[in-house]
Design an enzyme around this catalytic site. Structure first.
Site, PDB file in Angstrom:
ATOM      1  N   CYS A 244      -5.596  10.126   5.543  1.00 44.23           N
ATOM      2  CA  CYS A 244      -4.334   9.413   5.328  1.00 44.23           C
ATOM      3  C   CYS A 244      -3.423  10.266   4.456  1.00 44.23           C
ATOM      4  CB  CYS A 244      -4.613   8.074   4.648  1.00 44.23           C
ATOM      5  SG  CYS A 244      -3.132   7.088   4.364  1.00 44.23           S
TER       6      CYS A 244
ATOM      7  N   HIS B 278      -4.496   2.047  12.348  1.00 44.08           N
ATOM      8  CA  HIS B 278      -4.365   2.628  11.001  1.00 44.08           C
ATOM      9  C   HIS B 278      -2.931   2.454  10.480  1.00 44.08           C
ATOM     10  CE1 HIS B 278      -5.274   5.913   7.923  1.00 44.08           C
ATOM     11  NE2 HIS B 278      -3.952   5.797   7.847  1.00 44.08           N
ATOM     12  N   GLU B 279      -1.958   2.770  11.330  1.00 43.47           N
ATOM     13  CA  GLU B 279      -0.553   2.668  10.902  1.00 43.47           C
ATOM     14  C   GLU B 279      -0.109   1.214  10.765  1.00 43.47           C
ATOM     15  OE1 GLU B 279       0.597   5.253   9.692  1.00 43.47           O
ATOM     16  OE2 GLU B 279      -0.827   6.614  10.632  1.00 43.47           O
TER      17      GLU B 279
ATOM     18  N   HIS C  86      -0.933  -0.124   7.499  1.00 41.35           N
ATOM     19  CA  HIS C  86       0.006   0.293   6.439  1.00 41.35           C
ATOM     20  C   HIS C  86       1.160  -0.698   6.272  1.00 41.35           C
ATOM     21  CE1 HIS C  86      -1.287   4.061   4.770  1.00 41.35           C
ATOM     22  NE2 HIS C  86      -1.426   4.635   5.955  1.00 41.35           N
TER      23      HIS C  86
END
Ligand code: ZN
Length: 177
Positions: free
Chosen positions: A98, A140-141, A144
């Site tokens: 990351c 994953h994004e 965020h």
């Protein structure tokens, strides 16, 4: 323009991003700046909170197969206001990194497939089933923009292993952290 990154310990990385209404020239510029920042940092994805903007916007790079069968990175894609549904029962474990947690790589188990509905930079709604690498980068994004980090999804054992590294990052980037 390359933007400064936010790092682990920054409260912004723990906020839920705001929905994007009108796609203004500022949003378009931000998306292009995020692509530049991602490329400069050798990332395969980047989310708005990682450049200090609490918005539901992220960039992904999918993999593609090159002329000699080699795996290359595809063109960056802009994802706005995504909704993820129907994660597959089948999951896979992979080591992730990351841009906001430099030097840390952890094993993360995620579903193999996911449904995503999102807007592109033209404001068009797109719906697709993402699998494998593409699904992983999207998840994953997407984490965020919900204030979730890969270290929240790793095992207790992995978490204990990386704890000293996380402390170092906090010290390095946040003087009072
Ligand atoms: Zn990340």
């Amino acid at each position: 323009m390359k933007l400064p990154l936010t790092y682990y310990g920054d409260p912004l990385l723990r906020q839920k991003g705001e929905e994007i209404g009108e796609i203004t020239p500022e949003i378009v510029q931000l998306a292009h700046d995020m692509i530049e920042t991602m490329r400069a940092s050798n990332g395969v994805g980047i989310a708005a909170p990682q450049v200090g903007k609490s918005l539901r916007l992220f960039i992904i790079c999918d993999e593609k197969v090159g002329p000699d069968g080699e795996i290359l990175l595809g063109e960056p894609e802009v994802i706005l206001n995504p909704t993820l549904t129907a994660p597959s029962q089948e999951s896979a474990s992979m080591v992730e990194g990351c841009l906001s947690i430099p030097g840390v790589r952890v094993e993360v188990v995620r579903p193999l497939k996911i449904q995503i509905r999102y807007q592109n930079l033209k404001g068009e709604w797109i719906e697709e089933e993402a699998t494998d690498f593409r699904a992983r980068v999207i998840m994953h994004e997407n984490d965020h923009i919900n204030g979730v980090l890969m270290i929240d999804r790793t095992s207790e054992k992995e978490r204990r292993r990386i704890e000293p590294l996380l402390k170092k990052i906090k010290k390095r980037y946040h003087r009072n952290g």
